[in-house]
Write a protein that holds these residues in place. Structure first.
Motif, PDB file in Angstrom:
ATOM      1  N   LYS A   1      -7.121  -1.654  -5.581  1.00 21.76           N
ATOM      2  CA  LYS A   1      -5.776  -1.409  -6.100  1.00 21.76           C
ATOM      3  C   LYS A   1      -4.728  -2.022  -5.188  1.00 21.76           C
ATOM      4  CE  LYS A   1      -6.403   2.949  -8.666  1.00 21.76           C
ATOM      5  NZ  LYS A   1      -5.910   2.464  -9.952  1.00 21.76           N
ATOM      6  N   ILE A   2      -4.910  -1.852  -3.886  1.00 20.96           N
ATOM      7  CA  ILE A   2      -3.940  -2.380  -2.926  1.00 20.96           C
ATOM      8  C   ILE A   2      -3.910  -3.898  -2.990  1.00 20.96           C
ATOM      9  CG2 ILE A   2      -3.407  -2.585  -0.463  1.00 20.96           C
ATOM     10  CD1 ILE A   2      -4.628   0.256  -0.144  1.00 20.96           C
TER      11      ILE A   2
ATOM     12  N   LYS B   1     -10.772   0.593   5.459  1.00 19.33           N
ATOM     13  CA  LYS B   1      -9.680   1.231   4.724  1.00 19.33           C
ATOM     14  C   LYS B   1      -8.953   2.248   5.596  1.00 19.33           C
ATOM     15  CE  LYS B   1      -9.829   4.453   1.401  1.00 19.33           C
ATOM     16  NZ  LYS B   1     -10.046   5.129   0.098  1.00 19.33           N
TER      17      LYS B   1
ATOM     18  N   ALA C   1       0.813  -1.224   0.000  1.00 20.10           N
ATOM     19  CA  ALA C   1       0.000   0.000   0.000  1.00 20.10           C
ATOM     20  C   ALA C   1       0.844   1.271   0.000  1.00 20.10           C
ATOM     21  CB  ALA C   1      -0.933  -0.002   1.217  1.00 20.10           C
TER      22      ALA C   1
ATOM     23  N   LEU D   1       1.338   3.146  -3.262  1.00 20.30           N
ATOM     24  CA  LEU D   1       0.034   3.550  -3.794  1.00 20.30           C
ATOM     25  C   LEU D   1      -0.519   4.739  -3.025  1.00 20.30           C
ATOM     26  CD1 LEU D   1      -1.541   0.031  -4.410  1.00 20.30           C
ATOM     27  CD2 LEU D   1      -0.673   1.640  -6.122  1.00 20.30           C
TER      28      LEU D   1
ATOM     29  N   THR E   1      -9.044  -0.067  -1.982  1.00 20.86           N
ATOM     30  CA  THR E   1      -8.556  -1.346  -1.471  1.00 20.86           C
ATOM     31  C   THR E   1      -8.393  -2.360  -2.601  1.00 20.86           C
ATOM     32  OG1 THR E   1     -10.846  -1.932  -0.903  1.00 20.86           O
ATOM     33  CG2 THR E   1      -9.450  -1.048   0.858  1.00 20.86           C
TER      34      THR E   1
END
Length: 210
Positions: free
Chosen positions: A44-45, A63, A29, A32, A42
């Motif tokens: 994308k993570i 999140k 994370a 990002l 979340t």
């Protein structure tokens, strides 16, 4: 037919415990959050971590809790302290402090980048999880206390020749490094320049200070 009787069975990689999975998600994370701030999703993570999105919520309540863990990681000074303690004390003080300035610049940059990204996208205002001192999140002073002690140790070999105690000099040097990081100049002072200014002032040795 190939004889496979002597081939050992493949073993599955050991499953991560919750702490390991948490650390892995935070590591994925971090870049990002630098790029997207609090707007990062979340999903994308999860893709960056190579896991399903639901796995995140088995480790973090939501999140905001994940973003708080990312900020805590950025504030954590452990790596910086390890590098400061590894600086050789048998070299001149100026060389010790130049190495220390490079270490601290990296730490302060990481900390400022994460906090700035979250603040720019409204995360700091929107979530109480992201306020230093909340839910176990360290404040900036807590994050700087251990590096300051490690900096003081770098002054210690020259204690008898110093105007102030190593502790007070470490505090002043740390403040100078923090201020230099906020100047926003197109050509910020190099670690060597910062150390020279700290130890010898603004004037050259050939000029008398009035």
């Amino acid at each position: 037919m190939t004889d496979t009787s002597s081939t050992p069975p493949r073993r599955r990689a050991p499953a991560m415990d919750s702490d390991q999975r948490r650390a892995m998600i935070v590591a994925a994370a971090l870049p990002l959050v630098v790029e997207y701030g609090a707007a990062v999703t979340t999903a994308k993570i999860a893709r960056a971590a190579g896991i399903g999105e639901g796995t995140i919520f088995r480790v973090f309540a939501d999140k905001d809790a994940l973003l708080a863990a990312v900020m805590a990681e950025a504030l954590r000074p452990d790596d910086a302290v390890v590098h400061l303690k590894a600086i050789a004390l048998d070299q001149p003080l100026a060389d010790r402090l130049t190495e220390a300035a490079e270490v601290m610049r990296g730490y302060l940059t990481r900390m400022g980048t994460i906090i700035g990204a979250l603040a720019a996208t409204g995360g700091m205002d929107r979530s109480s999880h992201l306020k230093p001192g909340k839910d176990g999140l360290p404040n900036r002073e807590t994050g700087l206390a251990a590096p300051r002690a490690a900096l003081a140790a770098l002054f210690e070999p020259d204690r008898d020749d110093l105007r102030l105690s190593p502790e007070r000099l470490a505090d002043a040097f740390q403040l100078q490094l923090m201020a230099a990081g906020r100047l926003g100049a197109s050509e910020p002072p190099t670690p060597e320049e910062l150390v020279e200014l700290f130890l010898f002032g603004a004037f050259t040795g050939s000029r008398e200070v009035r």
